[in-house]
Motif scaffolding. Structure first.
Motif, PDB file in Angstrom:
ATOM      1  N   ILE A   1       9.798  -5.987   3.888  1.00  0.00           N
ATOM      2  CA  ILE A   1      10.397  -4.733   4.351  1.00  0.00           C
ATOM      3  C   ILE A   1      11.858  -5.014   4.716  1.00  0.00           C
ATOM      4  CG2 ILE A   1       9.592  -5.112   6.734  1.00  0.00           C
ATOM      5  CD1 ILE A   1       9.457  -2.078   7.102  1.00  0.00           C
ATOM      6  N   ALA A   2      12.746  -4.056   4.414  1.00  0.00           N
ATOM      7  CA  ALA A   2      14.146  -4.137   4.860  1.00  0.00           C
ATOM      8  C   ALA A   2      14.275  -3.269   6.107  1.00  0.00           C
ATOM      9  CB  ALA A   2      15.075  -3.633   3.763  1.00  0.00           C
ATOM     10  N   VAL A   3      14.845  -3.836   7.162  1.00  0.00           N
ATOM     11  CA  VAL A   3      14.970  -3.136   8.448  1.00  0.00           C
ATOM     12  C   VAL A   3      16.394  -3.340   8.970  1.00  0.00           C
ATOM     13  CG1 VAL A   3      14.034  -2.925  10.803  1.00  0.00           C
ATOM     14  CG2 VAL A   3      12.549  -3.723   8.949  1.00  0.00           C
ATOM     15  N   ARG A   4      16.962  -2.289   9.603  1.00  0.00           N
ATOM     16  CA  ARG A   4      18.267  -2.438  10.250  1.00  0.00           C
ATOM     17  C   ARG A   4      18.205  -3.576  11.262  1.00  0.00           C
ATOM     18  NH1 ARG A   4      18.636   3.354  10.942  1.00  0.00           N
ATOM     19  NH2 ARG A   4      17.451   2.951  12.843  1.00  0.00           N
ATOM     20  N   ALA A   5      19.168  -4.473  11.196  1.00  0.00           N
ATOM     21  CA  ALA A   5      19.131  -5.656  12.071  1.00  0.00           C
ATOM     22  C   ALA A   5      19.114  -5.257  13.541  1.00  0.00           C
ATOM     23  CB  ALA A   5      20.332  -6.560  11.785  1.00  0.00           C
ATOM     24  N   THR A   6      19.763  -4.145  13.879  1.00  0.00           N
ATOM     25  CA  THR A   6      19.816  -3.738  15.289  1.00  0.00           C
ATOM     26  C   THR A   6      18.459  -3.215  15.795  1.00  0.00           C
ATOM     27  OG1 THR A   6      20.672  -1.618  14.528  1.00  0.00           O
ATOM     28  CG2 THR A   6      22.283  -3.209  15.379  1.00  0.00           C
ATOM     29  N   ASP A   7      17.529  -2.980  14.881  1.00  0.00           N
ATOM     30  CA  ASP A   7      16.186  -2.529  15.275  1.00  0.00           C
ATOM     31  C   ASP A   7      15.219  -3.707  15.467  1.00  0.00           C
ATOM     32  OD1 ASP A   7      17.242  -0.028  14.953  1.00  0.00           O
ATOM     33  OD2 ASP A   7      16.257   0.363  13.023  1.00  0.00           O
ATOM     34  N   VAL A   8      15.700  -4.916  15.178  1.00  0.00           N
ATOM     35  CA  VAL A   8      14.837  -6.103  15.121  1.00  0.00           C
ATOM     36  C   VAL A   8      15.061  -6.970  16.361  1.00  0.00           C
ATOM     37  CG1 VAL A   8      14.341  -8.185  13.746  1.00  0.00           C
ATOM     38  CG2 VAL A   8      14.952  -6.037  12.599  1.00  0.00           C
ATOM     39  N   ALA A   9      14.008  -7.647  16.802  1.00  0.00           N
ATOM     40  CA  ALA A   9      14.123  -8.596  17.922  1.00  0.00           C
ATOM     41  C   ALA A   9      13.282  -9.828  17.595  1.00  0.00           C
ATOM     42  CB  ALA A   9      13.613  -7.957  19.213  1.00  0.00           C
TER      43      ALA A   9
ATOM     44  N   VAL B   1       0.875  -1.175   0.000  1.00  0.00           N
ATOM     45  CA  VAL B   1       0.000   0.000   0.000  1.00  0.00           C
ATOM     46  C   VAL B   1       0.904   1.213   0.000  1.00  0.00           C
ATOM     47  CG1 VAL B   1      -1.560   1.349   1.454  1.00  0.00           C
ATOM     48  CG2 VAL B   1      -2.028  -1.070   1.015  1.00  0.00           C
ATOM     49  N   ARG B   2       0.674   2.104  -0.973  1.00  0.00           N
ATOM     50  CA  ARG B   2       1.517   3.312  -1.072  1.00  0.00           C
ATOM     51  C   ARG B   2       0.621   4.532  -1.243  1.00  0.00           C
ATOM     52  NH1 ARG B   2       6.027   2.159  -5.671  1.00  0.00           N
ATOM     53  NH2 ARG B   2       4.194   2.048  -7.023  1.00  0.00           N
ATOM     54  N   PHE B   3       1.198   5.700  -0.918  1.00  0.00           N
ATOM     55  CA  PHE B   3       0.539   6.945  -1.353  1.00  0.00           C
ATOM     56  C   PHE B   3       1.504   7.713  -2.249  1.00  0.00           C
ATOM     57  CE2 PHE B   3       2.567   9.634   1.907  1.00  0.00           C
ATOM     58  CZ  PHE B   3       2.699   8.790   3.004  1.00  0.00           C
TER      59      PHE B   3
ATOM     60  N   GLY C   1      12.249   7.063   8.313  1.00  0.00           N
ATOM     61  CA  GLY C   1      12.618   7.732   7.061  1.00  0.00           C
ATOM     62  C   GLY C   1      12.566   6.811   5.854  1.00  0.00           C
ATOM     63  N   ARG C   2      12.337   5.526   6.109  1.00  0.00           N
ATOM     64  CA  ARG C   2      12.383   4.555   5.012  1.00  0.00           C
ATOM     65  C   ARG C   2      11.004   3.943   4.773  1.00  0.00           C
ATOM     66  NH1 ARG C   2      17.199   0.543   6.508  1.00  0.00           N
ATOM     67  NH2 ARG C   2      16.686  -0.263   4.443  1.00  0.00           N
ATOM     68  N   HIS C   3      10.882   3.257   3.625  1.00  0.00           N
ATOM     69  CA  HIS C   3       9.602   2.619   3.316  1.00  0.00           C
ATOM     70  C   HIS C   3       9.196   1.655   4.427  1.00  0.00           C
ATOM     71  CE1 HIS C   3       8.968   4.320  -0.584  1.00  0.00           C
ATOM     72  NE2 HIS C   3      10.223   4.064  -0.909  1.00  0.00           N
ATOM     73  N   GLY C   4       7.878   1.603   4.671  1.00  0.00           N
ATOM     74  CA  GLY C   4       7.370   0.910   5.834  1.00  0.00           C
ATOM     75  C   GLY C   4       6.848  -0.489   5.562  1.00  0.00           C
ATOM     76  N   ALA C   5       5.949  -0.915   6.440  1.00  0.00           N
ATOM     77  CA  ALA C   5       5.569  -2.325   6.554  1.00  0.00           C
ATOM     78  C   ALA C   5       4.222  -2.662   5.916  1.00  0.00           C
ATOM     79  CB  ALA C   5       5.538  -2.713   8.029  1.00  0.00           C
ATOM     80  N   TYR C   6       3.576  -1.688   5.256  1.00  0.00           N
ATOM     81  CA  TYR C   6       2.316  -2.020   4.578  1.00  0.00           C
ATOM     82  C   TYR C   6       2.683  -2.687   3.241  1.00  0.00           C
ATOM     83  CZ  TYR C   6      -0.254   1.422   7.553  1.00  0.00           C
ATOM     84  OH  TYR C   6      -0.819   2.150   8.580  1.00  0.00           O
TER      85      TYR C   6
ATOM     86  N   GLY D   1       3.862   2.758   7.544  1.00  0.00           N
ATOM     87  CA  GLY D   1       3.794   1.663   8.516  1.00  0.00           C
ATOM     88  C   GLY D   1       5.146   1.289   9.074  1.00  0.00           C
ATOM     89  N   TRP D   2       5.352   1.533  10.366  1.00  0.00           N
ATOM     90  CA  TRP D   2       6.678   1.260  10.944  1.00  0.00           C
ATOM     91  C   TRP D   2       6.653   0.158  11.980  1.00  0.00           C
ATOM     92  CZ3 TRP D   2       5.011   6.312   9.872  1.00  0.00           C
ATOM     93  CH2 TRP D   2       5.607   6.843   8.733  1.00  0.00           C
ATOM     94  N   ASP D   3       5.512  -0.443  12.197  1.00  0.00           N
ATOM     95  CA  ASP D   3       5.424  -1.584  13.108  1.00  0.00           C
ATOM     96  C   ASP D   3       5.288  -2.844  12.271  1.00  0.00           C
ATOM     97  OD1 ASP D   3       5.625  -0.817  15.766  1.00  0.00           O
ATOM     98  OD2 ASP D   3       3.475  -0.428  15.997  1.00  0.00           O
ATOM     99  N   VAL D   4       6.193  -3.785  12.489  1.00  0.00           N
ATOM    100  CA  VAL D   4       6.175  -4.987  11.660  1.00  0.00           C
ATOM    101  C   VAL D   4       6.394  -6.230  12.499  1.00  0.00           C
ATOM    102  CG1 VAL D   4       8.639  -4.634  11.097  1.00  0.00           C
ATOM    103  CG2 VAL D   4       7.263  -6.150   9.686  1.00  0.00           C
ATOM    104  N   ALA D   5       5.712  -7.311  12.102  1.00  0.00           N
ATOM    105  CA  ALA D   5       6.031  -8.651  12.619  1.00  0.00           C
ATOM    106  C   ALA D   5       6.024  -9.595  11.427  1.00  0.00           C
ATOM    107  CB  ALA D   5       5.009  -9.097  13.661  1.00  0.00           C
ATOM    108  N   GLY D   6       7.014 -10.468  11.390  1.00  0.00           N
ATOM    109  CA  GLY D   6       7.106 -11.362  10.246  1.00  0.00           C
ATOM    110  C   GLY D   6       8.217 -12.361  10.406  1.00  0.00           C
ATOM    111  N   ALA D   7       8.722 -12.839   9.274  1.00  0.00           N
ATOM    112  CA  ALA D   7       9.752 -13.878   9.301  1.00  0.00           C
ATOM    113  C   ALA D   7      10.971 -13.411   8.514  1.00  0.00           C
ATOM    114  CB  ALA D   7       9.197 -15.156   8.706  1.00  0.00           C
TER     115      ALA D   7
END
Ligand code: NAP
Length: 315
Positions: A100-108, A4-6, A91-96, A64-70
């Motif tokens: 999504i690519a996310v900095r590994a240090t931001d992931v748990a 989903v984009r705008f 600042g980057r494309h989100g989770a809708y 969308g900046w909240d993500v859960a996935g694999a």
């Protein structure tokens, strides 16, 4: 992939469910197959263009900046197929989106106890509550805090975290949400619609202002001398006003934090923290989800389901 984009800032009608390029991970990123995205008021504020003057987005933009996935492939200390959750960089494309690519240090690693659809509702709101209560206000056992909008995304985590820290928690919500607030750990609940929440309150150590406006203005007098009003709702509070009441004030700016999310996941798995889900929508229904959060009365978190996910997928 589907996303989903705008393409321009505007109302919920600008959200388009369409094909978008797969994200290209930077060095230090992990690629996540998105099972669910959490919806936050910030998604709406950025979509409307509220921050375009100082935080312009690359359009067309995936919110969308909240993500859960694999995890898609081994990277950044994570292994393929591991269940993860994250607050992504705003600042980057989100989770809708499907990926999504996310900095590994931001992931748990995601809490094992929760389906990924529920885990997606945790990161941004829980990190915000934590930061406001402990990084900024340094709330201690035996202190008191007034949590506005206790049934909202940030409020629900703030009540639980403050109570767990040994603070006395007073929370506001409409009457229909009072049972939820008590279950979360509020000692006192106030129906802000039918009573002046400030009547009878005094000498509190902290106010968590998730509402702003008149609610903020009426909150100053309930603080003790030297107490602190921590705002999460915009605009940043006026330091001169705080000074005139003999109190302190600060604005929260939530930041991604994988290490802290690991601790939050531990609290969820040990049953000390929970997430309340307001509603779930499909990715194609993102505009409906935005209209729901814009009404300002979500009871907990709003979720977009993206890939089929079952709790049984957890290792
Ligand atoms: N600065 C940051 O880093 C940061 C981070 C996260 C969030 N925020 C901001 O913080 C605010 C709250 O976010 P959120 O995710 O918690 O929002 P939310 O989940 O949309 O909040 C919805 C809740 O607000 C309650 N509510 C509405 N008006 C109220 C009032 N006047 N008094 C008491 N409760 C009221 C509703 O309860 P009832 O239905 O019972 O009325 C509902 O449960 C937003 O403005 C968001 O943008 C800022």
């Amino acid at each position: 992939m589907k996303a989903v984009r705008f393409h321009a800032y505007g109302d919920a009608g600008v959200l388009r469910h369409e094909d978008a390029p797969l994200p290209v991970p930077n060095d230090g990123d992990v690629l996540i197959k998105v099972h669910a995205a959490g919806v936050n008021p910030a998604d709406v504020q950025f979509r409307r263009g509220d921050y375009q003057a100082f935080a312009p987005l690359p359009l067309p933009f995936i919110p969308g900046w909240d993500v859960a996935g694999a995890i898609v492939a081994n990277a950044g200390g994570f292994k393929a197929d591991e269940r993860v959750f994250a607050m992504a960089d705003m600042g980057r494309h989100g989770a809708y989106a499907e990926y999504i690519a996310v900095r590994a240090t931001d992931v748990a690693h995601a809490p094992a106890r929760l389906p990924l659809e529920h885990a997606a509702g945790v990161p941004l709101a829980a990190l915000t509550a934590w930061s406001a209560l402990f990084d900024i206000a340094q709330l201690q056992a035996g202190q008191s805090v007034l949590v506005h909008a206790g049934a909202g995304g940030v409020g629900q985590f703030a009540i639980q975290l403050a109570r767990r820290a040994g603070a006395r928690v007073i929370a506001t919500a409409s009457a229909a949400n009072h049972e939820l607030l008590r279950r979360l750990g509020a000692d006192v609940v106030i129906d802000y619609r039918n009573a002046d929440f400030a009547a009878g309150l005094a000498n509190l150590d902290m106010v968590l202002d998730t509402v702003g406006g008149q609610t903020r203005e009426r909150s100053w007098p309930v603080l003790r001398s030297g107490g602190i009003l921590v705002a999460v709702a915009m605009p940043p509070p006026d330091a001169a006003v705080a000074q005139s009441y003999g109190v302190r004030t600060a604005m929260t700016t939530v930041l991604p934090n994988g290490e802290r999310l690991t601790e939050i996941a531990r609290l969820i798995d040990s049953g000390e923290l929970d997430v309340t889900i307001d509603s779930e929508f499909t990715l194609a229904q993102a505009a409906e989800a935005h209209r729901r959060i814009e009404q300002g009365h979500a009871r907990g978190k709003i979720i977009l389901r993206i890939a089929a996910s079952t709790h049984e997928e957890a290792p």
